[in-house]
Design an enzyme around this catalytic site. Structure first.
Site, mmCIF file in Angstrom:
data_model
loop_
_atom_site.group_PDB
_atom_site.id
_atom_site.type_symbol
_atom_site.label_atom_id
_atom_site.label_comp_id
_atom_site.label_asym_id
_atom_site.label_seq_id
_atom_site.Cartn_x
_atom_site.Cartn_y
_atom_site.Cartn_z
ATOM 1 C CB CYS A 105 -4.423 -1.488 4.386
ATOM 2 S SG CYS A 105 -3.487 -1.500 5.945
ATOM 3 C CD GLU A 139 -2.525 1.237 2.727
ATOM 4 O OE1 GLU A 139 -3.552 1.924 2.809
ATOM 5 O OE2 GLU A 139 -2.077 0.568 3.689
ATOM 6 C CE LYS A 154 -7.344 1.635 3.609
ATOM 7 N NZ LYS A 154 -6.162 2.157 4.351
#
Length: 285
Positions: A147, A47, A113
């Site tokens: 994540c 990431e 995300k």
């Protein structure tokens, strides 16, 4: 079993990151990638691989036609492999933690995300995405996430393909006799900057996502301290569709290539078609 599906070679790169220094990170990762001695289908970076997990969006953001995208296009072409990882992207007046899925021919897709990390003020500096993507590679359907998404099983959930999905993926339809569940994805992938202080959750949630989704799961994390002096132990991992750990490693940089077995995936799903009995639901983003 789809006729097009082949075993999939994936390369995990676990590394320290140069804090807020895109030039050094691009140089570093290019050196690693260009040193590969064997071919691969997919190269996975952490990431925010150009900066570390920074909230300095105005200074560090890249454009979708900028140098990092061009860097990814060049290396994907040189290696004849897909390259993926997330970075800070600016679009109009918004900033996104955006995962790029860059193909060797220069075409790409992206995923923004969805779950922004409130404890780190990510939600104050970035806009959230509202749509998952499923990408295809060597006959595998792959769901790439970022994540903190790992903590949210509903967003990660595999499910049976809808009729519309099947019509769009006729060439991937299953005809094995034993096969009873046609699922949306075969590999669930997470790129991360996940701190060592919470690595118990990282390790166990990766296994949980594999078990509940009957999918291979890959998590690629960074190592070392970031600019906020937060330590990352890596613990990047490859998990099989039963939740068994194929590989994991902490506290060391590496670039390792693995072959994912289509036979193993099909065997698990055919013998234990648990998701046939799963609840049906829709996510309203």
């Amino acid at each position: 079993m789809t006729n097009m599906m082949q075993d999939l070679k994936i390369t995990l790169i676990q590394s320290a990151l140069h804090w807020e220094n895109a030039e050094e990170n691009l140089r570093h990762f290019a050196s690693i990638i260009q040193s590969f001695k064997q071919s691969t289908d997919l190269i996975i970076l952490p990431e925010m691989f150009t900066t570390g997990f920074s909230m300095n969006t105005e200074t560090l953001a890249e454009e979708m036609n900028g140098r990092v995208i061009q860097w990814m296009q060049r290396l994907a072409n040189e290696t004849n492999a897909v390259i993926t990882g997330s970075l800070i992207i600016r679009e109009e007046d918004k900033y996104f933690n955006r995962l790029i899925w860059m193909r060797p021919d220069g075409t790409h897709e992206y995923y923004d995300k969805r779950h922004l990390f409130g404890l780190g003020d990510e939600h104050k500096n970035y806009s959230a995405g509202n749509k998952r993507i499923i990408v295809s590679l060597n006959g595998w359907n792959i769901c790439p996430l970022v994540c903190y998404d790992l903590r949210f099983p509903v967003w990660c959930r595999n499910s049976q393909q809808t009729t519309d999905d099947k019509q769009r993926n006729d060439e991937k339809s299953v005809d094995s006799g034993q096969w009873t569940v046609d699922l949306q994805y075969d590999l669930l992938l997470f790129v991360a900057n996940w701190p060592e202080r919470r690595n118990f959750a990282w390790k166990h949630l990766l296994q949980a996502r594999a078990i509940e989704n009957q999918s291979y799961v890959v998590g690629v994390n960074r190592i070392s301290n970031d600019g906020n002096n937060i330590y990352h132990s890596g613990d990047s991992a490859l998990i099989d569709p039963l939740g068994e750990i194929i590989f994991t490693q902490a506290d060391a940089a590496f670039a390792k290539t693995f072959s994912l077995s289509k036979e193993r995936l099909h065997q698990v799903r055919e013998k234990m078609p648990f998701l046939r009995d799963a609840d049906n639901f829709q996510i309203k983003a």
